[in-house]
Design an enzyme around this catalytic site. Sequence first.
Site, PDB file in Angstrom:
ATOM      1  N   TYR A 137      41.760  37.213  40.193  1.00  0.00           N
ATOM      2  CA  TYR A 137      43.093  37.015  39.619  1.00  0.00           C
ATOM      3  C   TYR A 137      43.641  35.608  39.856  1.00  0.00           C
ATOM      4  O   TYR A 137      44.745  35.293  39.418  1.00  0.00           O
ATOM      5  CB  TYR A 137      44.087  38.016  40.211  1.00  0.00           C
ATOM      6  CG  TYR A 137      43.907  39.437  39.731  1.00  0.00           C
ATOM      7  CD1 TYR A 137      42.854  40.214  40.199  1.00  0.00           C
ATOM      8  CD2 TYR A 137      44.794  40.016  38.824  1.00  0.00           C
ATOM      9  CE1 TYR A 137      42.694  41.527  39.774  1.00  0.00           C
ATOM     10  CE2 TYR A 137      44.640  41.328  38.399  1.00  0.00           C
ATOM     11  CZ  TYR A 137      43.589  42.078  38.877  1.00  0.00           C
ATOM     12  OH  TYR A 137      43.438  43.368  38.452  1.00  0.00           O
ATOM     13  N   LYS A 188      32.623  44.432  49.223  1.00  0.00           N
ATOM     14  CA  LYS A 188      31.278  44.553  48.658  1.00  0.00           C
ATOM     15  C   LYS A 188      30.482  43.357  49.180  1.00  0.00           C
ATOM     16  O   LYS A 188      29.804  42.646  48.423  1.00  0.00           O
ATOM     17  CB  LYS A 188      31.380  44.583  47.121  1.00  0.00           C
ATOM     18  CG  LYS A 188      30.113  44.909  46.391  1.00  0.00           C
ATOM     19  CD  LYS A 188      29.623  46.338  46.598  1.00  0.00           C
ATOM     20  CE  LYS A 188      28.205  46.464  46.068  1.00  0.00           C
ATOM     21  NZ  LYS A 188      27.569  47.752  46.422  1.00  0.00           N
ATOM     22  N   ASP A 220      31.858  50.824  46.466  1.00  0.00           N
ATOM     23  CA  ASP A 220      31.238  51.927  45.711  1.00  0.00           C
ATOM     24  C   ASP A 220      31.258  53.212  46.544  1.00  0.00           C
ATOM     25  O   ASP A 220      31.647  54.283  46.080  1.00  0.00           O
ATOM     26  CB  ASP A 220      29.816  51.570  45.241  1.00  0.00           C
ATOM     27  CG  ASP A 220      28.948  50.939  46.314  1.00  0.00           C
ATOM     28  OD1 ASP A 220      29.446  50.660  47.428  1.00  0.00           O
ATOM     29  OD2 ASP A 220      27.738  50.733  46.050  1.00  0.00           O
TER      30      ASP A 220
HETATM   31  C1  IPM Z   1      48.228  46.767  38.262  1.00  0.00           C
HETATM   32  C2  IPM Z   1      47.915  46.425  36.839  1.00  0.00           C
HETATM   33  C3  IPM Z   1      47.813  44.913  36.677  1.00  0.00           C
HETATM   34  C4  IPM Z   1      46.716  44.410  37.569  1.00  0.00           C
HETATM   35  C5  IPM Z   1      47.627  44.472  35.214  1.00  0.00           C
HETATM   36  C6  IPM Z   1      48.763  44.957  34.345  1.00  0.00           C
HETATM   37  C7  IPM Z   1      47.446  42.989  35.077  1.00  0.00           C
HETATM   38  O1  IPM Z   1      46.750  47.052  36.426  1.00  0.00           O
HETATM   39  O2  IPM Z   1      49.290  46.350  38.754  1.00  0.00           O
HETATM   40  O3  IPM Z   1      47.451  47.471  38.902  1.00  0.00           O
HETATM   41  O4  IPM Z   1      45.543  44.352  37.165  1.00  0.00           O
HETATM   42  O5  IPM Z   1      47.009  44.061  38.710  1.00  0.00           O
END
Ligand code: IPM
Length: 353
Positions: A137, A188, A220
């Site tokens: 992310y 993992k 997993d």
């Molecule tokens: C969550 C959601 C978000 C994430 C999306 C909406 C980007 O799935 O808060 O779990 O992946 O973190």
Amino acid sequence: MAHNIAALGGDGIGPEVVREGLKVLAAVAETAGFEYQVEEYPYGTDHYLETGVILPDGMMDTFRKDFEAILLGAIGDPRVEVGLIERGIIGAIRWDLDLYVNLRPIKLYHERFCPLKDKTPADVDMVFVRENTEDAYAGMHGFVHKGSPLEVSTQTMVYTREGVERVIRYAFEIAKDRERKQITMIDKANAVRAQDLWTRTFAEVGEEYPDIKQDHAYVDAACMWMVKNPEWFDVAVTTNLFGDIITDLGAMVQGGMGIAASGNIRPGEVSMFESIHGSAPKYKDQNKANPIATIAAVQMMLDHLGEKDGARMLDTALMNLLSGDRIKSMSAGAHGTDELGDMVVKEVHRLGE
Ligand code: IPM
Ligand code: MN
């Protein structure tokens, strides 16, 4: 002093469930006796399509300076590019405000909500601590030769010592305050060698907590144990992407997306509270969405605001409501959105009598 709360309904069913969350907040504030103000913001896909603005310039400073908490409904709308508004609102709030903990309690209120055979509330009571700012992310990704047969696409899993350590430390602190005092690190590292940083950091921080039982599972296997023996988990700490995936599994174990809440937390600073579910556009404005997850997010928000009595009261109200037989099902449409909100309000008032 009155608490300042920002509310963002967002897309799809978001505004409806936030409305119920605020209704319950009002009842708790009245009963527990605290003051607050809510500022509602219109951001989401409709606002973006009308104005071209996802979040206005300076919004993060406003959140940081003027608010203690943000209550978010849901984001996601098929009319725009995949992930655009999610990244621009949920992602931006997480990253720009550096909300490094994604706290996701997984607690079963009644066995009839659990899809697993013979599992009871005593078996499903865990807290997932998901790292919330790094990993896949972090935004390090790109395409080369896009659209051609030679295309290359990459997205880097980014982990920093500081980012890993602070979230692991947070998880240990939570484990310290829980009865079972047990923590499992989920990673993992056998395949993703970059996660060796997690292994080493967990071991080092763990030395400071000799009274906490420390355990490890590959992600997993953790999915398998979550279904087979959920009672083995107390506190679990994991990476951003694995935490995203495994907490949807956790949500089902506790009764579905209608009930699972989360806190995007930076201790002592403005933090954001939301359900785990998406915006479910097909249920928008039909009074079918289940607002319990958002109401449970309000409960987490109260805890963050330091309104411990209010937080406990709302937890008890939810427990009293969900352990009885008034709720037919957690699924969308089983009850009206406002009906569920009213039921919780009634339980809160009952506790105040
Ligand atoms: C969550 C959601 C978000 C994430 C999306 C909406 C980007 O799935 O808060 O779990 O992946 O973190
Ligand atoms: Mn998710």
